[in-house]
Design a protein around this motif. Structure first.
Motif, mmCIF file in Angstrom:
data_model
loop_
_atom_site.group_PDB
_atom_site.id
_atom_site.type_symbol
_atom_site.label_atom_id
_atom_site.label_comp_id
_atom_site.label_asym_id
_atom_site.label_seq_id
_atom_site.Cartn_x
_atom_site.Cartn_y
_atom_site.Cartn_z
ATOM 1 N N ARG A 62 113.706 -27.557 -43.660
ATOM 2 C CA ARG A 62 112.742 -26.952 -42.731
ATOM 3 C C ARG A 62 111.638 -26.228 -43.467
ATOM 4 O O ARG A 62 110.573 -25.994 -42.925
ATOM 5 N N HIS A 63 111.859 -25.883 -44.734
ATOM 6 C CA HIS A 63 110.841 -25.220 -45.540
ATOM 7 C C HIS A 63 110.115 -26.211 -46.443
ATOM 8 O O HIS A 63 109.371 -25.799 -47.326
ATOM 9 N N GLY A 64 110.338 -27.504 -46.223
ATOM 10 C CA GLY A 64 109.749 -28.541 -47.065
ATOM 11 C C GLY A 64 108.462 -29.112 -46.527
ATOM 12 O O GLY A 64 108.105 -30.235 -46.870
ATOM 13 N N GLY A 65 107.780 -28.379 -45.672
ATOM 14 C CA GLY A 65 106.522 -28.871 -45.121
ATOM 15 C C GLY A 65 106.750 -29.909 -44.035
ATOM 16 O O GLY A 65 107.873 -30.092 -43.558
ATOM 17 N N PRO A 66 105.696 -30.619 -43.664
ATOM 18 C CA PRO A 66 105.825 -31.616 -42.584
ATOM 19 C C PRO A 66 106.830 -32.719 -42.908
ATOM 20 O O PRO A 66 107.573 -33.158 -42.031
ATOM 21 N N TRP A 67 106.857 -33.162 -44.148
ATOM 22 C CA TRP A 67 107.787 -34.234 -44.517
ATOM 23 C C TRP A 67 109.238 -33.763 -44.373
ATOM 24 O O TRP A 67 110.087 -34.489 -43.855
ATOM 25 N N GLY A 68 109.543 -32.559 -44.822
ATOM 26 C CA GLY A 68 110.889 -32.018 -44.688
ATOM 27 C C GLY A 68 111.285 -31.834 -43.237
ATOM 28 O O GLY A 68 112.414 -32.134 -42.837
ATOM 29 N N LYS A 69 110.360 -31.346 -42.426
ATOM 30 C CA LYS A 69 110.643 -31.170 -40.997
ATOM 31 C C LYS A 69 110.883 -32.521 -40.327
ATOM 32 O O LYS A 69 111.757 -32.645 -39.470
ATOM 33 N N LEU A 70 110.117 -33.538 -40.718
ATOM 34 C CA LEU A 70 110.307 -34.878 -40.159
ATOM 35 C C LEU A 70 111.678 -35.433 -40.530
ATOM 36 O O LEU A 70 112.375 -36.005 -39.682
ATOM 37 N N LEU A 71 112.076 -35.245 -41.781
ATOM 38 C CA LEU A 71 113.409 -35.687 -42.203
ATOM 39 C C LEU A 71 114.515 -34.943 -41.461
ATOM 40 O O LEU A 71 115.529 -35.540 -41.078
ATOM 41 N N LEU A 72 114.314 -33.656 -41.253
ATOM 42 C CA LEU A 72 115.327 -32.859 -40.559
ATOM 43 C C LEU A 72 115.457 -33.275 -39.102
ATOM 44 O O LEU A 72 116.574 -33.418 -38.592
ATOM 45 N N VAL A 73 114.344 -33.502 -38.415
ATOM 46 C CA VAL A 73 114.408 -33.954 -37.019
ATOM 47 C C VAL A 73 115.059 -35.332 -36.944
ATOM 48 O O VAL A 73 115.874 -35.603 -36.060
ATOM 49 N N GLY A 74 114.732 -36.209 -37.879
ATOM 50 C CA GLY A 74 115.359 -37.525 -37.910
ATOM 51 C C GLY A 74 116.863 -37.443 -38.130
ATOM 52 O O GLY A 74 117.639 -38.157 -37.494
ATOM 53 N N GLY A 75 117.275 -36.553 -39.021
ATOM 54 C CA GLY A 75 118.708 -36.382 -39.262
ATOM 55 C C GLY A 75 119.435 -35.819 -38.060
ATOM 56 O O GLY A 75 120.499 -36.318 -37.674
ATOM 57 N N VAL A 76 118.860 -34.794 -37.449
ATOM 58 C CA VAL A 76 119.499 -34.188 -36.272
ATOM 59 C C VAL A 76 119.555 -35.194 -35.125
ATOM 60 O O VAL A 76 120.567 -35.295 -34.430
ATOM 61 N N SER A 77 118.485 -35.971 -34.939
ATOM 62 C CA SER A 77 118.515 -36.960 -33.854
ATOM 63 C C SER A 77 119.557 -38.039 -34.131
ATOM 64 O O SER A 77 120.192 -38.538 -33.201
ATOM 65 N N GLY A 78 119.762 -38.372 -35.393
ATOM 66 C CA GLY A 78 120.828 -39.322 -35.733
ATOM 67 C C GLY A 78 122.206 -38.754 -35.447
ATOM 68 O O GLY A 78 123.084 -39.448 -34.925
ATOM 69 N N PHE A 79 122.418 -37.468 -35.776
ATOM 70 C CA PHE A 79 123.696 -36.822 -35.500
ATOM 71 C C PHE A 79 123.971 -36.762 -34.000
ATOM 72 O O PHE A 79 125.103 -36.959 -33.560
ATOM 73 N N ILE A 80 122.941 -36.489 -33.211
ATOM 74 C CA ILE A 80 123.117 -36.353 -31.768
ATOM 75 C C ILE A 80 123.240 -37.717 -31.093
ATOM 76 O O ILE A 80 123.987 -37.877 -30.129
ATOM 77 N N THR A 81 122.527 -38.715 -31.588
ATOM 78 C CA THR A 81 122.566 -40.046 -30.977
ATOM 79 C C THR A 81 123.875 -40.767 -31.273
ATOM 80 O O THR A 81 124.412 -41.462 -30.406
ATOM 81 N N PHE A 82 124.377 -40.641 -32.486
ATOM 82 C CA PHE A 82 125.607 -41.333 -32.895
ATOM 83 C C PHE A 82 126.666 -40.330 -33.338
ATOM 84 O O PHE A 82 127.096 -40.332 -34.498
ATOM 85 N N PRO A 83 127.130 -39.458 -32.431
ATOM 86 C CA PRO A 83 128.061 -38.404 -32.858
ATOM 87 C C PRO A 83 129.431 -38.931 -33.290
ATOM 88 O O PRO A 83 130.063 -38.340 -34.168
ATOM 89 N N GLY A 84 129.886 -40.012 -32.700
ATOM 90 C CA GLY A 84 131.209 -40.530 -33.042
ATOM 91 C C GLY A 84 131.330 -40.872 -34.514
ATOM 92 O O GLY A 84 132.356 -40.610 -35.159
ATOM 93 N N PHE A 85 130.309 -41.473 -35.069
ATOM 94 C CA PHE A 85 130.289 -41.852 -36.479
ATOM 95 C C PHE A 85 130.457 -40.622 -37.363
ATOM 96 O O PHE A 85 131.230 -40.632 -38.317
ATOM 97 N N TYR A 86 129.738 -39.568 -37.043
ATOM 98 C CA TYR A 86 129.763 -38.358 -37.878
ATOM 99 C C TYR A 86 130.976 -37.478 -37.582
ATOM 100 O O TYR A 86 131.447 -36.768 -38.472
ATOM 101 N N LEU A 87 131.480 -37.517 -36.347
ATOM 102 C CA LEU A 87 132.686 -36.740 -36.024
ATOM 103 C C LEU A 87 133.891 -37.275 -36.781
ATOM 104 O O LEU A 87 134.721 -36.502 -37.247
ATOM 105 N N ARG A 88 134.013 -38.588 -36.904
ATOM 106 C CA ARG A 88 135.144 -39.178 -37.629
ATOM 107 C C ARG A 88 135.149 -38.781 -39.098
ATOM 108 O O ARG A 88 136.200 -38.704 -39.717
ATOM 109 N N ARG A 89 133.978 -38.579 -39.657
ATOM 110 C CA ARG A 89 133.857 -38.215 -41.059
ATOM 111 C C ARG A 89 133.870 -36.702 -41.283
ATOM 112 O O ARG A 89 133.805 -36.245 -42.421
ATOM 113 N N GLY A 90 133.877 -35.928 -40.192
ATOM 114 C CA GLY A 90 133.922 -34.476 -40.303
ATOM 115 C C GLY A 90 132.595 -33.851 -40.688
ATOM 116 O O GLY A 90 132.562 -32.708 -41.140
ATOM 117 N N SER A 91 131.499 -34.584 -40.513
ATOM 118 C CA SER A 91 130.178 -34.068 -40.891
ATOM 119 C C SER A 91 129.609 -33.104 -39.871
ATOM 120 O O SER A 91 128.816 -32.234 -40.223
#
Length: 127
Positions: free
Chosen positions: A54-83
């Motif tokens: 979040r402190h990495g400028g626009p590129w860091g914020k874009l990566l963070l939003v992409g990661g969070v949206s991936g976690f929220i969209t496909f939670p089963g994948f990440y829940l099985r791995r304990g992420s």
């Protein structure tokens, strides 16, 4: 160039313009909703390890939003791995969840459309 090639090229251009619009929407969400997203996922180890972006400028914020949206969209994948924490995902605000899921599926669709259009253009079917 024949008409079919011009149409495919125009559609590729349209998809690229839509990708830039998607980046704008993702950055808007990053700058306005980042505190809410990280606050709701504070018990998830993968999200907290990415939180420094979040402190990495626009590129860091874009990566963070992409990661969070991936976690929220496909939670089963990440829940099985304990992420991520199941309670965090269940308590995530529904309106924000819908926006992030739509954002994730939109970018998947845009990349798939662009790949399909490029494959059709390169295949020689249009000549």
């Amino acid at each position: 160039m024949n008409t079919a090639e011009l149409v495919v090229g125009g559609l590729c251009g349209l998809v690229i313009v839509c990708m830039f619009i998607w980046i704008g929407v993702a950055l808007y969400m990053a700058y306005t909703k980042m505190d809410v997203m990280l606050g709701c996922l504070k018990n998830s180890s993968s999200v907290m390890s990415m939180a420094s972006l979040r402190h990495g400028g626009p590129w860091g914020k874009l990566l963070l939003v992409g990661g969070v949206s991936g976690f929220i969209t496909f939670p089963g994948f990440y829940l099985r791995r304990g992420s991520i924490n199941a309670e965090d995902v269940n308590n995530f605000p529904a309106p924000l969840r819908r926006k992030l899921v739509a954002l994730q599926w939109t970018v998947i669709g845009l990349f798939a459309a662009l790949a399909l259009l490029v494959a059709v253009g390169k295949s020689g079917v249009l000549k």
